[in-house]
Write an enzyme that holds these catalytic residues in place. Structure first.
Site, PDB file in Angstrom:
ATOM      1  N   PRO A 130       0.798  -1.219   0.000  1.00 25.67           N
ATOM      2  CA  PRO A 130       0.000   0.000   0.000  1.00 25.67           C
ATOM      3  C   PRO A 130       0.834   1.274   0.000  1.00 25.67           C
ATOM      4  CG  PRO A 130      -0.150  -1.126   2.120  1.00 25.67           C
ATOM      5  CD  PRO A 130       0.515  -2.072   1.163  1.00 25.67           C
ATOM      6  N   ASN A 131       0.342   2.218  -0.779  1.00 28.66           N
ATOM      7  CA  ASN A 131       0.870   3.585  -0.888  1.00 28.66           C
ATOM      8  C   ASN A 131       2.172   3.686  -1.670  1.00 28.66           C
ATOM      9  OD1 ASN A 131      -1.256   4.823   0.675  1.00 28.66           O
ATOM     10  ND2 ASN A 131      -0.383   3.751   2.429  1.00 28.66           N
ATOM     11  N   ARG A 134       4.858  10.969  -2.463  1.00 29.50           N
ATOM     12  CA  ARG A 134       4.507  10.769  -1.068  1.00 29.50           C
ATOM     13  C   ARG A 134       5.720  11.001  -0.174  1.00 29.50           C
ATOM     14  NH1 ARG A 134       4.829   4.760   1.324  1.00 29.50           N
ATOM     15  NH2 ARG A 134       3.773   5.141   3.293  1.00 29.50           N
ATOM     16  N   TYR A 192      10.802   8.905   1.425  1.00 36.29           N
ATOM     17  CA  TYR A 192      10.796   7.852   0.412  1.00 36.29           C
ATOM     18  C   TYR A 192      11.494   8.242  -0.897  1.00 36.29           C
ATOM     19  CZ  TYR A 192       7.483   5.769   3.656  1.00 36.29           C
ATOM     20  OH  TYR A 192       6.904   5.242   4.770  1.00 36.29           O
ATOM     21  N   ASN A 242       8.236  -5.348  -0.824  1.00 37.23           N
ATOM     22  CA  ASN A 242       8.081  -4.275   0.149  1.00 37.23           C
ATOM     23  C   ASN A 242       6.600  -4.271   0.531  1.00 37.23           C
ATOM     24  OD1 ASN A 242       7.756  -1.995   1.659  1.00 37.23           O
ATOM     25  ND2 ASN A 242       8.962  -0.667   0.336  1.00 37.23           N
ATOM     26  N   ALA A 290       2.961  -0.779   4.795  1.00 39.26           N
ATOM     27  CA  ALA A 290       2.420  -0.812   6.154  1.00 39.26           C
ATOM     28  C   ALA A 290       1.988  -2.214   6.584  1.00 39.26           C
ATOM     29  CB  ALA A 290       1.240   0.155   6.261  1.00 39.26           C
ATOM     30  N   HIS A 350       3.883  -4.522   9.153  1.00 34.61           N
ATOM     31  CA  HIS A 350       3.754  -4.404  10.603  1.00 34.61           C
ATOM     32  C   HIS A 350       2.449  -4.998  11.134  1.00 34.61           C
ATOM     33  CE1 HIS A 350       6.923  -1.719   9.513  1.00 34.61           C
ATOM     34  NE2 HIS A 350       6.103  -0.871   8.948  1.00 34.61           N
ATOM     35  N   ASP A 392       1.890 -15.749   6.110  1.00 31.43           N
ATOM     36  CA  ASP A 392       1.466 -17.131   5.830  1.00 31.43           C
ATOM     37  C   ASP A 392       1.561 -17.453   4.340  1.00 31.43           C
ATOM     38  OD1 ASP A 392       1.005 -17.571   8.509  1.00 31.43           O
ATOM     39  OD2 ASP A 392      -1.179 -17.443   8.378  1.00 31.43           O
ATOM     40  N   GLU A 397      13.026  -9.032   1.691  1.00 24.13           N
ATOM     41  CA  GLU A 397      12.129  -7.960   2.140  1.00 24.13           C
ATOM     42  C   GLU A 397      12.863  -6.625   2.051  1.00 24.13           C
ATOM     43  OE1 GLU A 397      11.058  -8.634   6.201  1.00 24.13           O
ATOM     44  OE2 GLU A 397       9.942  -6.746   6.387  1.00 24.13           O
ATOM     45  N   HIS A 443      12.608  -2.375   2.748  1.00 25.17           N
ATOM     46  CA  HIS A 443      11.983  -1.139   3.220  1.00 25.17           C
ATOM     47  C   HIS A 443      12.859   0.001   2.723  1.00 25.17           C
ATOM     48  CE1 HIS A 443       9.462  -3.573   5.763  1.00 25.17           C
ATOM     49  NE2 HIS A 443      10.544  -4.230   6.123  1.00 25.17           N
ATOM     50  N   ILE A 444      12.233   0.962   2.101  1.00 24.42           N
ATOM     51  CA  ILE A 444      12.992   2.098   1.559  1.00 24.42           C
ATOM     52  C   ILE A 444      13.629   2.888   2.696  1.00 24.42           C
ATOM     53  CG2 ILE A 444      12.756   4.277   0.290  1.00 24.42           C
ATOM     54  CD1 ILE A 444      10.339   2.873  -1.162  1.00 24.42           C
ATOM     55  N   SER A 445      12.849   3.124   3.724  1.00 26.19           N
ATOM     56  CA  SER A 445      13.334   3.888   4.882  1.00 26.19           C
ATOM     57  C   SER A 445      13.940   2.938   5.915  1.00 26.19           C
ATOM     58  CB  SER A 445      12.174   4.668   5.507  1.00 26.19           C
ATOM     59  OG  SER A 445      11.191   3.780   6.011  1.00 26.19           O
ATOM     60  N   ARG A 505      12.512   4.908  12.939  1.00 24.65           N
ATOM     61  CA  ARG A 505      11.223   5.607  12.875  1.00 24.65           C
ATOM     62  C   ARG A 505      10.356   5.209  14.075  1.00 24.65           C
ATOM     63  NH1 ARG A 505       8.854   5.124   6.988  1.00 24.65           N
ATOM     64  NH2 ARG A 505       7.530   6.799   7.845  1.00 24.65           N
ATOM     65  N   ARG A 539       6.798   0.687  13.687  1.00 20.31           N
ATOM     66  CA  ARG A 539       7.395   0.210  12.433  1.00 20.31           C
ATOM     67  C   ARG A 539       8.581  -0.725  12.671  1.00 20.31           C
ATOM     68  NH1 ARG A 539       5.083   3.709   8.490  1.00 20.31           N
ATOM     69  NH2 ARG A 539       4.587   5.720   9.409  1.00 20.31           N
TER      70      ARG A 539
END
Ligand code: DHK
Length: 152
Positions: free
Chosen positions: A10-11, A18, A23, A73, A76, A79, A86, A97, A99-101, A106, A110
């Site tokens: 998402p996002n 954004r 990001y 990625n 959200a 988390h 699963d 996996e 994560h950009i940040s 943070r 997160r």
């Protein structure tokens, strides 16, 4: 032909617009282009982005028997989603996996990712270069890591 599945949650369709201070300025199309540029002959990229948890789970299920590795990625859902964990646990290939940040720098909510329990590797805080590192790692894990060396 081997396929690597690139999944963004998402996002992440809003990359570049954004919160660019977190990001970055590059778009999801830029991410996909950078990833494709790394692929040797005989490996292609299937890119999926969705804002919906079930659609992400469907994409992971579709990877069973059809994709050699997954770069994900989960946004959200990292988390919160046992469902994505699963689905990945039912998948047979390597999972990296991204994560950009740097999620550890943070908010505390997160800091934990459910997906990490299934991932061969976790990358955080490299910006969108993290996707390129993840693709390189998947290539290594599926035996396509150093094409020159393989040919030589
Ligand atoms: C992306 C998101 O959308 C957030 O919800 C995560 C992750 C971090 C990222 O850094 O790429 O917490």
């Amino acid at each position: 032909m081997q396929t690597i599945l690139l999944i963004n949650g998402p996002n992440l369709n809003l990359l570049g617009q954004r919160e660019p201070e977190i990001y970055g300025a590059e778009t999801l199309a830029d991410v996909e282009r950078r990833c494709r540029a790394l692929l040797p002959e005989g490996v292609d990229l299937r890119a999926v982005q969705s804002n919906h948890e079930g659609a992400l789970i469907d994409a992971i299920q579709d990877a069973r028997g059809t994709a050699a590795g997954i770069v994900i990625n989960p946004g959200a859902y990292s988390h919160s989603s046992v469902g994505i964990l699963d689905a990945l646990s039912a998948y047979e290939g390597p999972v990296i996996e991204v994560h950009i940040s740097n999620i550890h720098r943070r908010e505390s909510f997160r800091h934990h990712s459910f997906v990490s329990a299934r991932a061969e590797g976790v990358i955080a805080g490299l910006g969108i270069e993290g996707y390129e590192a993840a693709i390189r790692r998947v290539l290594t894990l599926i035996g396509r890591g150093d094409v020159d060396q393989q040919l030589g």
